[in-house]
Design an enzyme around this catalytic site. Structure first.
Site, PDB file in Angstrom:
ATOM      1  N   LYS A 156       0.815  -1.226   0.000  1.00 61.42           N
ATOM      2  CA  LYS A 156       0.000   0.000   0.000  1.00 61.42           C
ATOM      3  C   LYS A 156       0.843   1.269   0.000  1.00 61.42           C
ATOM      4  O   LYS A 156       2.019   1.247   0.340  1.00 61.42           O
ATOM      5  CB  LYS A 156      -0.991  -0.042   1.158  1.00 61.42           C
ATOM      6  CG  LYS A 156      -2.157  -0.980   0.803  1.00 61.42           C
ATOM      7  CD  LYS A 156      -3.337  -0.860   1.690  1.00 61.42           C
ATOM      8  CE  LYS A 156      -4.419  -1.822   1.176  1.00 61.42           C
ATOM      9  NZ  LYS A 156      -5.430  -2.085   2.172  1.00 61.42           N
ATOM     10  N   ARG A 170      -3.690  -9.917   4.968  1.00 62.76           N
ATOM     11  CA  ARG A 170      -4.100 -10.031   3.566  1.00 62.76           C
ATOM     12  C   ARG A 170      -2.931  -9.554   2.714  1.00 62.76           C
ATOM     13  O   ARG A 170      -2.556  -8.378   2.803  1.00 62.76           O
ATOM     14  CB  ARG A 170      -5.343  -9.162   3.354  1.00 62.76           C
ATOM     15  CG  ARG A 170      -5.900  -9.164   1.947  1.00 62.76           C
ATOM     16  CD  ARG A 170      -7.108  -8.233   1.860  1.00 62.76           C
ATOM     17  NE  ARG A 170      -7.625  -8.167   0.514  1.00 62.76           N
ATOM     18  CZ  ARG A 170      -7.140  -7.395  -0.439  1.00 62.76           C
ATOM     19  NH1 ARG A 170      -6.122  -6.590  -0.190  1.00 62.76           N
ATOM     20  NH2 ARG A 170      -7.673  -7.405  -1.652  1.00 62.76           N
TER      21      ARG A 170
HETATM   22  C1  7PJ Z   1      -8.241  -4.412   1.611  1.00 60.89           C
HETATM   23  C2  7PJ Z   1      -9.295  -5.183   1.166  1.00 60.89           C
HETATM   24  C3  7PJ Z   1      -7.947  -4.363   3.011  1.00 60.89           C
HETATM   25  C4  7PJ Z   1      -9.793  -5.890   3.315  1.00 60.89           C
HETATM   26  C5  7PJ Z   1      -8.373  -4.185  -0.509  1.00 60.89           C
HETATM   27  C6  7PJ Z   1      -5.371  -3.207  -2.026  1.00 60.89           C
HETATM   28  C7  7PJ Z   1      -6.698  -2.569  -2.075  1.00 60.89           C
HETATM   29  N1  7PJ Z   1     -10.071  -5.936   1.994  1.00 60.89           N
HETATM   30  N2  7PJ Z   1      -9.374  -5.040  -0.172  1.00 60.89           N
HETATM   31  N3  7PJ Z   1      -8.763  -5.131   3.809  1.00 60.89           N
HETATM   32  N4  7PJ Z   1      -7.660  -3.802   0.550  1.00 60.89           N
HETATM   33  N5  7PJ Z   1     -10.530  -6.599   4.165  1.00 60.89           N
HETATM   34  O1  7PJ Z   1      -5.198  -4.408  -1.804  1.00 60.89           O
HETATM   35  O2  7PJ Z   1      -4.394  -2.430  -2.201  1.00 60.89           O
HETATM   36  O3  7PJ Z   1      -7.042  -3.681   3.503  1.00 60.89           O
HETATM   37  S1  7PJ Z   1      -8.099  -3.687  -2.144  1.00 60.89           S
END
Ligand code: 7PJ
Length: 299
Positions: A221, A255
């Site tokens: 990020k 994640r």
């Molecule tokens: C997240 C997500 C996060 C959860 C994305 C990216 C953006 N779902 N989906 N938490 N980020 N739960 O991966 O850069 O931080 S999309």
């Protein structure tokens, strides 16, 4: 602690790795769409081989400034991949904020709905409550992806994220979804500036008071780019540091894009005995000695 999902009761006595699968659009032809589903499924298989405990499949980009997709376009991307992913032996999450997409994904056997808008869409809570056991991740976001970085104003970001998540947790459980099915996520980068994201890491233990496991997504990020001066494809080391820091601060699920290195980093962290939690898995599951590192318990 456990996370109850459709087919798996995930033991969070050790931190778990959720591998990110973006279903890449290909607007040139049906053949192209088919090829991108096949490559997304191949990516799912690779992440499972690398040790992902959970797959997170997303059809719509939620990056700041991203355009919105219709439900039917999102489903056309997702469903072919989901059909294959549910046979890989790990829980499968679908990253969506659309009720129609949630329903279709759950009908196809998705284990978890990962909703960056915390089930705020009309009918979303009902769609989850209509299922006996699917898991859900409720995430904090300020504003909507196209404009969310303009909404990044907080008096105290940690307190405000905490109150939002507490309210969503109360609402969703009040409407019939067992707390054991829910994990919470402060939403790194979603309507938050660098200092907000870093405050959420420094004070992450305050979120544990909500009583549910935390899922954290720091992988690649922009805050990591701001801290290191690195472009998005050069943020592996920063992402590993953030994932470990999040786990050290009490996260149960990270994640990530880079599953294999994250699994290695967590192995070292656990080998050093840093993973001892207030509630060791063994206390909850006395029969399951010697559980494999990346296994999830089937219901
Ligand atoms: C997240 C997500 C996060 C959860 C994305 C990216 C953006 N779902 N989906 N938490 N980020 N739960 O991966 O850069 O931080 S999309």
């Amino acid at each position: 602690m456990f996370w109850q999902t459709t087919r798996f009761r995930i033991d969070l006595g050790q931190p778990r790795v959720m591998g990110i699968v973006n279903v890449t659009p290909d607007s040139f032809s049906d053949g192209g769409a088919h090829a991108s589903s096949a490559s997304a499924l191949a990516h799912c298989e690779r992440l499972v081989r690398e040790g992902a405990d959970i797959l997170d499949i997303g059809g719509e980009s939620s990056r700041p400034g991203a355009a919105r997709l219709s439900a039917s376009d999102e489903l056309a991307r997702l469903l072919p991949v989901l059909r294959g992913a549910v046979s890989l032996g790990v829980p499968v999450a679908v990253d969506t904020c659309k009720t129609e997409v949630m329903r279709a994904a759950l009908d196809l056997g998705a284990d978890i709905i990962n909703d960056i808008s915390a089930l705020l869409a009309p009918g979303a809570v009902e769609a989850i409550a209509a299922q006996p056991a699917c898991g859900v991740c409720l995430m904090h976001m300020r504003g909507e992806p196209p404009t969310m970085q303009e909404c990044a104003d907080y008096a105290d970001v940690v307190t405000e994220v905490c109150s939002f998540l507490a309210a969503r947790l109360a609402e969703v459980t009040g409407r019939g979804v067992a707390a054991e099915r829910i994990v919470l996520d402060p939403g790194i980068g979603f309507g938050k500036r660098v200092e907000h994201n870093l405050a959420l890491l420094a004070r992450q233990p305050e979120l544990l008071a909500l009583g549910r496991p935390l899922l954290l997504g720091w992988s690649r990020k922009s805050t990591l780019g701001a801290v290191t001066g690195r472009a998005v494809n050069e943020r592996l080391a920063a992402s590993l540091a953030a994932a470990l820091a999040a786990v050290q601060q009490g996260a149960s699920i990270v994640r990530v894009h880079d599953v294999a290195p994250t699994v290695d980093a967590l192995r070292v962290w656990r080998a050093a005995g840093l993973g001892a939690r207030a509630e060791p898995a063994a206390l909850h599951n006395p029969g399951a000695s010697g559980t494999a590192l990346n296994s999830c318990d089937r219901r």
